[in-house]
Design an enzyme around this catalytic site. Structure first.
Site, PDB file in Angstrom:
ATOM      1  N   ASP A   1       0.831  -1.200   0.000  1.00  0.00           N
ATOM      2  CA  ASP A   1       0.000   0.000   0.000  1.00  0.00           C
ATOM      3  C   ASP A   1       0.873   1.261   0.000  1.00  0.00           C
ATOM      4  O   ASP A   1       2.043   1.222   0.408  1.00  0.00           O
ATOM      5  CB  ASP A   1      -0.906   0.028   1.243  1.00  0.00           C
ATOM      6  CG  ASP A   1      -1.925  -1.093   1.211  1.00  0.00           C
ATOM      7  OD1 ASP A   1      -2.261  -1.564   0.111  1.00  0.00           O
ATOM      8  OD2 ASP A   1      -2.377  -1.491   2.300  1.00  0.00           O
TER       9      ASP A   1
HETATM   10  N1  URA Z   1      -1.345  -6.051   3.669  1.00  0.00           N
HETATM   11  C1  URA Z   1      -1.817  -4.794   3.721  1.00  0.00           C
HETATM   12  O1  URA Z   1      -2.855  -4.535   4.313  1.00  0.00           O
HETATM   13  N2  URA Z   1      -1.112  -3.826   3.117  1.00  0.00           N
HETATM   14  C2  URA Z   1       0.044  -4.054   2.462  1.00  0.00           C
HETATM   15  O2  URA Z   1       0.645  -3.130   1.927  1.00  0.00           O
HETATM   16  C3  URA Z   1       0.535  -5.383   2.418  1.00  0.00           C
HETATM   17  C4  URA Z   1      -0.186  -6.365   3.025  1.00  0.00           C
END
Ligand code: URA
Length: 240
Positions: free
Chosen positions: A101
């Site tokens: 993310d």
């Molecule tokens: N899980 C998440 O919620 N975000 C990420 O960036 C990676 C795994």
């Protein structure tokens, strides 16, 4: 055996559509013979030349980046935000394997090797990823138990293979949880904790398969060694 346009696209040379155009234009040869038929199947041993450039394993590059916060993990961003590609000094058309993310930090692999991308992205190949999540509240013993025994997220159970409560601060009301999961659904860690009633304030991926961040600082990267790449390829064999 794979379709020629797919192999060209996986090499990072061009998109699949562009590869199809190149084939039709007679710009592609396989083992010295010009190929203009789109469905032609090729194997890893075939010598593919596009516009005079040999596509071979030696053209593949592999990087491990410590992704900073506030960076997107796509090759291009429609809002012109900084991407993980911007950190890597290369003229190859690389892209990240999987996503982190915008606000997640940590280990991400970038490459132009479509075969490896497929292997590591396929859920049946069980590639473990370890995250450290800072939670909006301290974790209750019963929620820790629930986490360890697996949580249903969007109708599918996600069971971490390892959970370690690194810190549970009741006074300041937060927790640090290290967890390893083998699936790669988008936002899986945040959604998992959401099901338990916690927000993830900070998230970092500290391990991917056997790879760790070592001493890489935020925004720094290194190339993977051939040995590491070979070991990553073994994920295909291990779980078949
Ligand atoms: N899980 C998440 O919620 N975000 C990420 O960036 C990676 C795994």
């Amino acid at each position: 055996m794979e379709r020629l346009q797919k192999v060209i696209a996986q090499s990072g040379y061009a998109s699949r559509r562009k590869a199809e155009e190149l084939i039709k234009q007679g710009k592609v040869s396989v083992n010295g013979e010009t190929i203009t038929e789109l469905g032609t199947k090729v194997s890893g041993d075939d010598d593919i030349v596009v516009n005079g450039i040999h596509l071979g394993k030696e053209d593949y590059v592999y990087y491990l980046l410590n992704k900073p916060r506030g960076v997107v993990s796509t090759a291009k961003d429609e809002h012109d935000r900084k991407t993980v590609i911007d950190f890597i000094n290369t003229d190859k058309r690389i892209y990240p394997i999987g996503r982190l993310d915008y606000d997640t930090t940590g280990l991400i692999i970038l490459t132009n090797d479509g075969n490896l991308t497929n292997i590591l992205s396929h859920p049946s190949n069980h590639v473990p990823k370890t995250y450290v999540a800072k939670l909006s509240h301290s974790l209750t013993p019963s929620d820790l138990m629930r986490l360890k025994s697996g949580v249903v997220v969007d109708g599918k159970k996600c069971t971490p293979t390892r959970v370690k409560l690194k810190k549970n601060d009741l006074d300041k009301d937060y927790a640090l949880v290290e967890l390893t999961i083998i699936e790669g659904r988008n936002h899986i860690v945040k959604n998992l904790f959401k099901e338990l009633g916690y927000l993830v304030d900070k998230l970092s991926r500290i391990e991917y398969a056997f790879l760790t961040l070592d001493n890489l600082k935020s925004g720094e990267y290194r190339e993977l060694s051939i040995k590491e790449v070979k070991k990553l390829y073994e994920y295909k064999i291990k779980n078949k």
